[in-house]
Each structure stands twice: as structure tokens, then as C-alpha cells.
Design a protein around this motif. Sequence first.
Motif, PDB file in Angstrom:
ATOM      1  N   PRO A 105      22.610  -5.834  -4.592  1.00  0.00           N
ATOM      2  CA  PRO A 105      23.277  -4.257  -4.884  1.00  0.00           C
ATOM      3  C   PRO A 105      22.376  -3.666  -5.937  1.00  0.00           C
ATOM      4  N   GLU A 106      21.983  -4.703  -6.876  1.00  0.00           N
ATOM      5  CA  GLU A 106      20.951  -3.761  -7.880  1.00  0.00           C
ATOM      6  C   GLU A 106      19.701  -3.165  -7.337  1.00  0.00           C
ATOM      7  N   TYR A 107      19.111  -3.740  -6.164  1.00  0.00           N
ATOM      8  CA  TYR A 107      17.978  -3.277  -5.491  1.00  0.00           C
ATOM      9  C   TYR A 107      18.402  -2.173  -4.640  1.00  0.00           C
ATOM     10  N   GLN A 108      19.345  -2.170  -4.140  1.00  0.00           N
ATOM     11  CA  GLN A 108      20.114  -0.910  -3.215  1.00  0.00           C
ATOM     12  C   GLN A 108      20.285   0.387  -4.112  1.00  0.00           C
ATOM     13  N   GLU A 109      20.769  -0.023  -5.355  1.00  0.00           N
ATOM     14  CA  GLU A 109      21.109   1.069  -6.075  1.00  0.00           C
ATOM     15  C   GLU A 109      19.823   1.841  -6.792  1.00  0.00           C
ATOM     16  N   ILE A 110      18.718   0.998  -6.965  1.00  0.00           N
ATOM     17  CA  ILE A 110      17.422   1.792  -7.554  1.00  0.00           C
ATOM     18  C   ILE A 110      16.680   2.080  -6.393  1.00  0.00           C
ATOM     19  N   SER A 111      16.780   1.672  -5.067  1.00  0.00           N
ATOM     20  CA  SER A 111      15.772   2.209  -4.062  1.00  0.00           C
ATOM     21  C   SER A 111      16.000   3.707  -3.695  1.00  0.00           C
ATOM     22  N   VAL A 112      16.871   4.369  -4.178  1.00  0.00           N
ATOM     23  CA  VAL A 112      17.141   5.875  -3.995  1.00  0.00           C
ATOM     24  C   VAL A 112      15.924   6.360  -4.645  1.00  0.00           C
ATOM     25  N   LEU A 163       0.984  -1.192   0.168  1.00  0.00           N
ATOM     26  CA  LEU A 163       0.070   0.025   0.110  1.00  0.00           C
ATOM     27  C   LEU A 163       0.909   1.116  -0.185  1.00  0.00           C
ATOM     28  N   LEU A 164       0.771   2.036  -1.158  1.00  0.00           N
ATOM     29  CA  LEU A 164       2.063   3.082  -1.202  1.00  0.00           C
ATOM     30  C   LEU A 164       1.327   4.412  -1.470  1.00  0.00           C
ATOM     31  N   LYS A 165       1.817   5.348  -0.477  1.00  0.00           N
ATOM     32  CA  LYS A 165       1.366   6.728  -0.208  1.00  0.00           C
ATOM     33  C   LYS A 165       2.983   7.514  -1.027  1.00  0.00           C
ATOM     34  N   PHE A 166       2.481   8.464  -1.801  1.00  0.00           N
ATOM     35  CA  PHE A 166       3.621   9.386  -2.521  1.00  0.00           C
ATOM     36  C   PHE A 166       3.597  10.599  -2.074  1.00  0.00           C
ATOM     37  N   LYS A 167       4.750  11.225  -1.895  1.00  0.00           N
ATOM     38  CA  LYS A 167       5.065  12.707  -1.710  1.00  0.00           C
ATOM     39  C   LYS A 167       4.481  13.459  -2.663  1.00  0.00           C
ATOM     40  N   ASP A 168       4.152  14.518  -2.449  1.00  0.00           N
ATOM     41  CA  ASP A 168       3.957  15.412  -3.487  1.00  0.00           C
ATOM     42  C   ASP A 168       4.974  15.667  -4.541  1.00  0.00           C
ATOM     43  N   LYS A 169       6.198  16.217  -3.998  1.00  0.00           N
ATOM     44  CA  LYS A 169       7.341  16.391  -4.634  1.00  0.00           C
ATOM     45  C   LYS A 169       8.318  15.304  -4.401  1.00  0.00           C
ATOM     46  N   ALA A 170       9.265  14.888  -5.344  1.00  0.00           N
ATOM     47  CA  ALA A 170      10.117  13.997  -4.860  1.00  0.00           C
ATOM     48  C   ALA A 170      11.310  14.595  -4.227  1.00  0.00           C
ATOM     49  N   GLU A 171      11.990  13.857  -3.265  1.00  0.00           N
ATOM     50  CA  GLU A 171      13.023  14.251  -2.600  1.00  0.00           C
ATOM     51  C   GLU A 171      14.144  13.445  -2.431  1.00  0.00           C
ATOM     52  N   TYR A 172      14.883  13.859  -3.426  1.00  0.00           N
ATOM     53  CA  TYR A 172      16.317  12.939  -3.609  1.00  0.00           C
ATOM     54  C   TYR A 172      17.501  13.608  -2.584  1.00  0.00           C
ATOM     55  N   ALA A 173      18.010  12.726  -1.876  1.00  0.00           N
ATOM     56  CA  ALA A 173      19.068  13.472  -0.965  1.00  0.00           C
ATOM     57  C   ALA A 173      20.187  14.206  -1.453  1.00  0.00           C
ATOM     58  N   ASP A 174      20.448  14.066  -2.563  1.00  0.00           N
ATOM     59  CA  ASP A 174      21.368  15.066  -3.271  1.00  0.00           C
ATOM     60  C   ASP A 174      20.772  16.270  -3.869  1.00  0.00           C
ATOM     61  N   GLY A 175      19.261  16.421  -3.789  1.00  0.00           N
ATOM     62  CA  GLY A 175      18.658  17.496  -4.275  1.00  0.00           C
ATOM     63  C   GLY A 175      18.371  17.695  -5.792  1.00  0.00           C
ATOM     64  N   SER A 176      18.792  16.553  -6.477  1.00  0.00           N
ATOM     65  CA  SER A 176      18.504  16.510  -7.765  1.00  0.00           C
ATOM     66  C   SER A 176      16.901  15.905  -8.228  1.00  0.00           C
ATOM     67  N   ASP A 177      16.485  16.542  -9.295  1.00  0.00           N
ATOM     68  CA  ASP A 177      15.254  16.136  -9.982  1.00  0.00           C
ATOM     69  C   ASP A 177      14.157  16.801  -8.880  1.00  0.00           C
ATOM     70  N   ALA A 178      14.339  17.719  -8.625  1.00  0.00           N
ATOM     71  CA  ALA A 178      13.259  18.434  -7.686  1.00  0.00           C
ATOM     72  C   ALA A 178      12.117  18.822  -8.199  1.00  0.00           C
ATOM     73  N   ASN A 179      11.982  18.791  -9.804  1.00  0.00           N
ATOM     74  CA  ASN A 179      10.659  19.066 -10.172  1.00  0.00           C
ATOM     75  C   ASN A 179      10.037  17.685 -10.507  1.00  0.00           C
TER      76      ASN A 179
END
Length: 137
Positions: free
Chosen positions: A111-118, A31-47
Motif C-alpha cells: 500500500p505504501e508503494y501504491q500511494e507514492i506511485s502517483v 532507465l528513466l525518461k521524464f515528461k517536460d511537465k508533471a501530469e497529475y490525474a487530479d490536475g494538481s501541481d501543474a507547475n
Amino acid sequence: MIVTNKVDISPEQMAAFFDAPEDGPFIMVNLLKFKDKAEYADGSDANLSGREAYMRYGVAVQKCITDVGARSVSSARVTGLMMGEVEDLWDIVALVEYPSLAAMEKMVTSPEYQEISVHRKAGLAGQLNIKAKSTGG
């Protein structure tokens, strides 16, 4: 009943889940609930919206799922609640069938899963994961 969405699993929850006796195939109800805006740790893709960030994960995780012999069963947008009460509805329900606990553990620790989990973390406000077994009917 208290319902608390989470994004990350605690080490104690992970150990308890994967150390349970092996009991064969199961369905993981997500059961998934999304943020209104993406929040990447490095600040990328804020749009990006949270949904868009999560969908990056959703596309990439399909290979991880099939690599361990699991399969996506279904996913659907939540459009209403017929019975019961929750403060806020989830956005999507996704069902994945795993052949075993060991298969799921192998996937989430790869490792593949860990990489995409961002992308998962960037997009999710929270989720519930419910393990379900067939009743044979």
C-alpha cells in the motif's frame, strides 16, 4: 531491436516477471525518461516538471526499498551515448539491488508503494527496467 519505454506494466508482464523461478539477488537497471511537465490525474501541481514530480517518488521510495531488504546502488544523469543508437536518450539511470524477486514483488504491491506511485506516473514519460544478475566477477 525495438525499444519501447513504458510507465505501467501489464498484468501479463508482471505475472511473467514475478512467476519466474527465484534466482536470488539481482540489480534492477532503471532507465528513466521524464515528461517536460508533471501530469497529475487530479490536475494538481501543474507547475512542476516531470523530473520534480518523479523526485518526490524517488525520495519516498527509499523507505519502501529498505523495508524489503533492498538498497539503492547508484543513480546518475545520462549525459551521452558512446555506442549504438536510440531515438531519444533517457534522463537518468538508477540501479537498485533486490535480495529476491519476492522482495521486489512485496515492495511494488505494498500500500505504501501504491500511494507514492502517483508521483512516478505524474513525472515519467517512460522507462525501461532491466533485471541483471552478477556474473561473479
